[in-house]
Design a protein around this motif. Structure first.
Motif, PDB file in Angstrom:
ATOM      1  N   ILE A  59       0.851  -1.198   0.000  1.00 27.37           N
ATOM      2  CA  ILE A  59       0.000   0.000   0.000  1.00 27.37           C
ATOM      3  C   ILE A  59       0.882   1.242   0.000  1.00 27.37           C
ATOM      4  CG2 ILE A  59      -1.574   1.391   1.405  1.00 27.37           C
ATOM      5  CD1 ILE A  59      -3.026  -0.839   0.025  1.00 27.37           C
ATOM      6  N   CYS A  60       1.925   1.196   0.811  1.00 30.45           N
ATOM      7  CA  CYS A  60       2.845   2.322   0.928  1.00 30.45           C
ATOM      8  C   CYS A  60       3.500   2.619  -0.419  1.00 30.45           C
ATOM      9  CB  CYS A  60       3.899   1.967   1.978  1.00 30.45           C
ATOM     10  SG  CYS A  60       4.653   3.375   2.760  1.00 30.45           S
ATOM     11  N   TYR A  61       4.021   1.573  -1.071  1.00 30.45           N
ATOM     12  CA  TYR A  61       4.664   1.750  -2.378  1.00 30.45           C
ATOM     13  C   TYR A  61       3.653   2.229  -3.422  1.00 30.45           C
ATOM     14  CZ  TYR A  61       8.802  -0.754  -0.663  1.00 30.45           C
ATOM     15  OH  TYR A  61       9.920  -1.123   0.035  1.00 30.45           O
ATOM     16  N   GLY A  62       2.435   1.686  -3.369  1.00 29.56           N
ATOM     17  CA  GLY A  62       1.412   2.093  -4.331  1.00 29.56           C
ATOM     18  C   GLY A  62       1.093   3.569  -4.220  1.00 29.56           C
ATOM     19  N   TYR A  63       0.983   4.054  -2.993  1.00 28.20           N
ATOM     20  CA  TYR A  63       0.681   5.467  -2.784  1.00 28.20           C
ATOM     21  C   TYR A  63       1.845   6.341  -3.238  1.00 28.20           C
ATOM     22  CZ  TYR A  63      -1.345   9.559  -0.467  1.00 28.20           C
ATOM     23  OH  TYR A  63      -1.897  10.786  -0.212  1.00 28.20           O
ATOM     24  N   MET A  64       3.059   5.931  -2.893  1.00 29.98           N
ATOM     25  CA  MET A  64       4.239   6.701  -3.285  1.00 29.98           C
ATOM     26  C   MET A  64       4.338   6.810  -4.799  1.00 29.98           C
ATOM     27  SD  MET A  64       6.960   5.137  -0.538  1.00 29.98           S
ATOM     28  CE  MET A  64       8.403   5.982  -1.239  1.00 29.98           C
ATOM     29  N   ILE A  69       5.872  10.483  -4.549  1.00 29.13           N
ATOM     30  CA  ILE A  69       6.543  10.847  -3.303  1.00 29.13           C
ATOM     31  C   ILE A  69       7.905  10.160  -3.253  1.00 29.13           C
ATOM     32  CG2 ILE A  69       6.431  10.775  -0.784  1.00 29.13           C
ATOM     33  CD1 ILE A  69       3.405  10.680  -1.018  1.00 29.13           C
ATOM     34  N   GLY A  70       8.960  10.896  -3.550  1.00 27.98           N
ATOM     35  CA  GLY A  70      10.316  10.351  -3.501  1.00 27.98           C
ATOM     36  C   GLY A  70      10.678   9.493  -4.684  1.00 27.98           C
ATOM     37  N   VAL A  71       9.723   9.254  -5.567  1.00 22.63           N
ATOM     38  CA  VAL A  71       9.945   8.450  -6.778  1.00 22.63           C
ATOM     39  C   VAL A  71       9.171   9.093  -7.919  1.00 22.63           C
ATOM     40  CG1 VAL A  71      10.341   6.252  -5.570  1.00 22.63           C
ATOM     41  CG2 VAL A  71       8.011   6.938  -6.171  1.00 22.63           C
ATOM     42  N   ALA A  72       9.465   8.658  -9.144  1.00 21.75           N
ATOM     43  CA  ALA A  72       8.735   9.198 -10.286  1.00 21.75           C
ATOM     44  C   ALA A  72       7.272   8.762 -10.213  1.00 21.75           C
ATOM     45  CB  ALA A  72       9.356   8.708 -11.589  1.00 21.75           C
ATOM     46  N   GLU A  73       6.370   9.678 -10.488  1.00 26.96           N
ATOM     47  CA  GLU A  73       4.947   9.339 -10.468  1.00 26.96           C
ATOM     48  C   GLU A  73       4.626   8.361 -11.591  1.00 26.96           C
ATOM     49  OE1 GLU A  73       0.723  11.585 -11.283  1.00 26.96           O
ATOM     50  OE2 GLU A  73       2.243  12.670 -10.136  1.00 26.96           O
ATOM     51  N   ASP A  74       3.946   7.274 -11.256  1.00 23.91           N
ATOM     52  CA  ASP A  74       3.580   6.246 -12.231  1.00 23.91           C
ATOM     53  C   ASP A  74       2.306   5.578 -11.740  1.00 23.91           C
ATOM     54  OD1 ASP A  74       3.303   3.898 -13.779  1.00 23.91           O
ATOM     55  OD2 ASP A  74       5.455   3.814 -14.152  1.00 23.91           O
ATOM     56  N   LEU A  75       1.157   5.989 -12.269  1.00 21.79           N
ATOM     57  CA  LEU A  75      -0.129   5.470 -11.799  1.00 21.79           C
ATOM     58  C   LEU A  75      -0.262   3.982 -12.075  1.00 21.79           C
ATOM     59  CD1 LEU A  75      -2.552   8.357 -12.895  1.00 21.79           C
ATOM     60  CD2 LEU A  75      -1.549   7.955 -10.655  1.00 21.79           C
ATOM     61  N   GLY A  76       0.279   3.539 -13.209  1.00 20.61           N
ATOM     62  CA  GLY A  76       0.213   2.113 -13.551  1.00 20.61           C
ATOM     63  C   GLY A  76       0.957   1.263 -12.545  1.00 20.61           C
ATOM     64  N   GLU A  77       2.165   1.688 -12.193  1.00 21.30           N
ATOM     65  CA  GLU A  77       2.932   0.929 -11.213  1.00 21.30           C
ATOM     66  C   GLU A  77       2.290   1.047  -9.835  1.00 21.30           C
ATOM     67  OE1 GLU A  77       7.482   0.404  -9.526  1.00 21.30           O
ATOM     68  OE2 GLU A  77       7.130   1.404 -11.456  1.00 21.30           O
ATOM     69  N   GLY A  78       1.669   2.199  -9.567  1.00 21.37           N
ATOM     70  CA  GLY A  78       0.950   2.341  -8.305  1.00 21.37           C
ATOM     71  C   GLY A  78      -0.151   1.307  -8.192  1.00 21.37           C
ATOM     72  N   GLN A  79      -0.917   1.109  -9.269  1.00 21.21           N
ATOM     73  CA  GLN A  79      -1.988   0.107  -9.264  1.00 21.21           C
ATOM     74  C   GLN A  79      -1.419  -1.306  -9.119  1.00 21.21           C
ATOM     75  OE1 GLN A  79      -5.155  -0.132  -9.063  1.00 21.21           O
ATOM     76  NE2 GLN A  79      -5.938   1.921  -9.411  1.00 21.21           N
ATOM     77  N   TRP A  81       1.187  -2.168  -7.385  1.00 18.75           N
ATOM     78  CA  TRP A  81       1.476  -2.373  -5.972  1.00 18.75           C
ATOM     79  C   TRP A  81       0.184  -2.568  -5.179  1.00 18.75           C
ATOM     80  CZ3 TRP A  81       5.705  -4.054  -4.012  1.00 18.75           C
ATOM     81  CH2 TRP A  81       6.933  -3.740  -4.598  1.00 18.75           C
ATOM     82  N   TYR A  82      -0.882  -1.860  -5.548  1.00 19.25           N
ATOM     83  CA  TYR A  82      -2.166  -2.061  -4.875  1.00 19.25           C
ATOM     84  C   TYR A  82      -2.701  -3.479  -5.144  1.00 19.25           C
ATOM     85  CZ  TYR A  82      -2.503   2.972  -3.837  1.00 19.25           C
ATOM     86  OH  TYR A  82      -2.290   4.243  -3.348  1.00 19.25           O
ATOM     87  N   GLY A 111     -11.539   0.891  -5.725  1.00 19.68           N
ATOM     88  CA  GLY A 111     -11.000   0.430  -7.012  1.00 19.68           C
ATOM     89  C   GLY A 111      -9.491   0.515  -7.068  1.00 19.68           C
ATOM     90  N   LEU A 112      -8.831   0.186  -5.969  1.00 21.30           N
ATOM     91  CA  LEU A 112      -7.365   0.218  -5.901  1.00 21.30           C
ATOM     92  C   LEU A 112      -6.818  -1.210  -6.016  1.00 21.30           C
ATOM     93  CD1 LEU A 112      -6.886   2.773  -2.979  1.00 21.30           C
ATOM     94  CD2 LEU A 112      -6.669   3.192  -5.442  1.00 21.30           C
ATOM     95  N   GLY A 113      -6.226  -1.538  -7.163  1.00 24.12           N
ATOM     96  CA  GLY A 113      -5.649  -2.866  -7.374  1.00 24.12           C
ATOM     97  C   GLY A 113      -6.665  -3.926  -7.722  1.00 24.12           C
ATOM     98  N   VAL A 114      -7.943  -3.595  -7.632  1.00 25.89           N
ATOM     99  CA  VAL A 114      -9.036  -4.503  -7.973  1.00 25.89           C
ATOM    100  C   VAL A 114     -10.112  -3.696  -8.690  1.00 25.89           C
ATOM    101  CG1 VAL A 114      -8.660  -6.144  -6.073  1.00 25.89           C
ATOM    102  CG2 VAL A 114     -10.082  -4.119  -5.699  1.00 25.89           C
ATOM    103  N   GLN A 115     -11.056  -4.384  -9.311  1.00 24.38           N
ATOM    104  CA  GLN A 115     -12.155  -3.690  -9.971  1.00 24.38           C
ATOM    105  C   GLN A 115     -13.083  -3.088  -8.921  1.00 24.38           C
ATOM    106  OE1 GLN A 115     -12.506  -3.393 -13.389  1.00 24.38           O
ATOM    107  NE2 GLN A 115     -14.168  -1.956 -12.958  1.00 24.38           N
ATOM    108  N   GLU A 116     -13.360  -1.816  -9.016  1.00 23.09           N
ATOM    109  CA  GLU A 116     -14.233  -1.175  -8.044  1.00 23.09           C
ATOM    110  C   GLU A 116     -15.586  -1.868  -8.001  1.00 23.09           C
ATOM    111  OE1 GLU A 116     -16.391   3.168  -7.314  1.00 23.09           O
ATOM    112  OE2 GLU A 116     -14.527   3.062  -8.474  1.00 23.09           O
ATOM    113  N   ASN A 117     -16.033  -2.226  -6.792  1.00 18.92           N
ATOM    114  CA  ASN A 117     -17.300  -2.934  -6.648  1.00 18.92           C
ATOM    115  C   ASN A 117     -17.846  -2.686  -5.245  1.00 18.92           C
ATOM    116  OD1 ASN A 117     -19.274  -5.081  -6.091  1.00 18.92           O
ATOM    117  ND2 ASN A 117     -18.619  -5.944  -8.042  1.00 18.92           N
TER     118      ASN A 117
END
Length: 443
Positions: A59-64, A69-79, A81-82, A111-117
Motif C-alpha cells: 500500500i505504501c509503495y502504491g501510494y508513493m 513521493i520520492g519516486v517518479a509518479e507512475d499510476l500504472g505501477e501504483g496500481q 502495488w495495490y 477500485g485500488l488494485g481490484v475492480q471497483e465494486n
C-alpha cells in the motif's frame, strides 16, 4: 453526507491509525502543503506503515508511486502495488484476519488494485465485522448511510456507528456528532453532537478536533470558550487540517501582536495553498476590511471573492455584495450589491440573509418591503442584542397587524435554506452585513 471509508492498522500501543489519512499527511510534509516541508517526517510515517506487513508495505509503495513521493509518479505501477496488497489482504482475510478483511473491502470500494465494486466492498466489511473488526463496523455504517453496496438506511447506519463508537472508534463518534447536529436519523441535539465530537477528538480524530474548535468558537452545543476553541483548532492545524488553519488564523490575524499575526497569516496562506474555501473566505475578509498589521487590498480581495463565487461559495457572494455596497475597490452599486446578497442569502449565509433583510427594511437596491425584511432577518437567526436582532425588532414594531400575519405565515411556509454542514462553515467576523430584489414572498 459523504464521509470517507477507512483502511486501518493498529500501532504498538493498540491505537488505530487510518492509513490513507497518514499517507496524506506524509504527502503534505513532503510537498510542504499546509505545513513546512519536512522529508524526515514523511519518512517516519512511511516507515511506520511499511513495517506492518507485506500488504501494508505494498500500500505504501502504491501510494508513493501514484503520488510521486520520492519516486517518479507512475499510476500504472501504483496500481500494480495495490494489486499486490489486495492479494495479501485476501490471503489473510480468507484465514479470518479482521483487519485484512476490512482493508480488502476498502480496496474494492475505491477500485485500488481490484475492480471497483461497492457490493463486494460491503461484503468484506460484513465479513470483517464477523471477525471482530471495529473499523469495519464504522465502514459498514457509512455504507448504509450513503447506500454504497447496501440499501440506504439511516437507522441501520446509526446502529453500526453506535456499536463502533461504544468500542472507542473515533471516526464513528465523529459521524454521530454530525448526525446529531443535522438531526439526521436522530433528534437534533447540538449538546449530544458536542459530546460525540469530544469523545472522537480525545481519541485522536483531527476532524472532530476541528469541529470542537468551531463549536466552542460560536457556542454551539456548549458554552462559548475562545481559549478552548483555539486549543482544539491548534491540534487539528498541526496535522495539516486546512479548515482548522483557516479559523485559527482568523484569531491570530486580528491580534495586535505582530508575532501572532505572522503566525496566523502563515497558517492562512498554507490553508489557501491547499485550496481550502474557508481559508480563501477568511483571507478575503482580511483583504477587504484590513487588520492591525495588514492594510486592505481591494483588488486582491475581489479576485479571491470572485473565485469563491465561481465555486458557489455563499461567503464569496456576500463579500462581493459588501464591496459593491460600500464602494470598496469598485463603484457603489446598490442594485448589484443586492443581487449578490440575495445569492448569498439563498445559499444559507447568515450574513447575506441579515444584510438582505436590512436592505428590504430601508429600500436600498430593492423595493422597500417589511415582510421580506422581517423574513430574511429572521432567517439569519440573529443572537439577541445583535445588530440584526435589533433591526428585526424595529421592522416588527412598525409592521401593521396584517403585515405581521402575512410575515408569520410566510416564515412558516418557507423555512429557508439549510446552512453549511458542521465543520465546513467558516467563522464569520460580521464586520459588514448586507443584501436584493426578489419576487413577492417566493421561497
Amino acid at each position: 453526507m459523504d464521509r470517507a471509508l477507512k483502511m486501518v492498522y493498529y500501532d504498538d500501543v493498540k491505537v488505530e491509525k487510518d492509513i490513507f489519512a497518514q499517507l496524506s499527511l506524509a504527502e503534505k510534509h513532503f510537498q510542504g502543503a499546509g505545513m513546512p516541508r519536512d522529508e524526515s517526517a514523511t519518512r517516519r510515517i512511511l516507515d511506520q506503515i511499511h513495517r506492518q506487513s507485506r500488504a501494508f508495505a505494498a500500500i505504501c509503495y502504491g501510494y508513493m508511486r501514484s503520488k510521486g513521493i520520492g519516486v517518479a509518479e507512475d499510476l500504472g505501477e501504483g496500481q500494480q502495488w495495490y494489486r499486490e496488497a489486495a492479494y495479501w489482504f485476501n490471503e489473510e482475510a480468507s484465514s479470518g484476519e479482521s483487519i485484512s478483511a476490512n482493508n480488502l473491502g476498502y480496496l474494492y470500494a475505491k477500485g485500488l488494485g481490484v475492480q471497483e465494486n461497492a457490493e463486494t466492498a460491503a461484503h468484506w466489511f460484513e465479513e470483517a465485522v464477523e471477525f471482530g473488526s471495529v473499523a469495519a463496523l464504522y465502514n459498514l455504517g457509512v455504507c448504509y448511510l450513503n447506500g454504497w453496496g447496501v440499501p440506504q438506511d439511516d437507522e441501520t447506519a446509526i446502529e453500526y456507528l453506535q456499536r463502533a463508537s461504544a468500542l472507542n472508534d473515533p471516526s464513528a463518534a465523529s459521524v454521530l456528532a454530525y448526525l446529531y447536529l443535522e438531526g439526521r436519523g436522530v433528534s437534533r441535539d447540538p449538546s449530544k453532537s458536542f459530546e460525540y465530537n469530544m469523545r472522537a477528538a480525545r481519541a485522536g480524530s483531527v476532524e472532530a478536533a476541528s469541529a470542537l474548535g468551531y463549536a466552542l468558537g460560536v457556542g454551539l452545543g456548549a458554552e462559548r470558550n475562545v481559549a478552548e476553541s483555539i486549543s482544539w483548532f491548534e491540534m487539528a492545524a498541526s496535522e495539516g487540517d486546512a479548515y482548522a488553519q483557516a479559523n485559527l488564523a482568523m484569531y491570530f490575524c486580528h491580534s495586535s501582536d505582530l508575532k501572532l499575526f505572522n503566525r496566523g497569516w502563515t497558517m492562512l496562506t498554507h490553508a489557501c495553498d491547499q485550496g481550502d474555501v474557508s481559508a480563501k473566505y477568511q483571507m478575503t475578509q482580511i483583504l477587504i476590511f484590513g487588520v492591525p498589521h495588514r492594510e486592505p487590498d481591494y483588488a486582491a480581495a475581489l479576485d479571491i471573492a470572485m473565485d469563491l463565487a465561481e465555486l458557489g461559495h455563499p461567503g464569496g457572494y456576500h463579500l462581493i455584495g459588501v464591496m459593491y455596497e460600500h464602494g470598496l475597490g469598485v463603484p457603489v452599486d446598490m442594485v448589484r450589491s443586492a443581487t449578490w446578497f440575495e445569492r448569498a442569502a439563498r445559499k444559507g449565509s447568515a450574513n447575506g440573509q441579515a444584510g438582505l433583510g436590512r436592505l428590504y427594511a430601508i429600500g436600498s437596491g430593492v423595493e422597500q418591503d417589511n415582510v421580506l425584511a422581517y423574513y430574511w432577518l429572521r432567517m439569519s437567526s440573529p443572537a439577541e442584542g445583535s445588530q440584526a436582532y435589533r433591526e428585526m425588532e424595529a421592522v416588527l414594531a412598525r409592521m401593521s397587524e396584517k403585515e405581521r400575519r402575512v410575515a408569520e405565515k410566510y416564515v412558516a411556509e418557507n423555512p429557508g435554506p439549510r446552512r453549511g454542514s458542521f465543520g465546513l462553515k467558516p467563522l464569520e467576523n460580521g464586520v459588514f452585513k448586507s443584501g436584493t430584489k426578489s419576487g413577492k414572498y417566493k421561497a
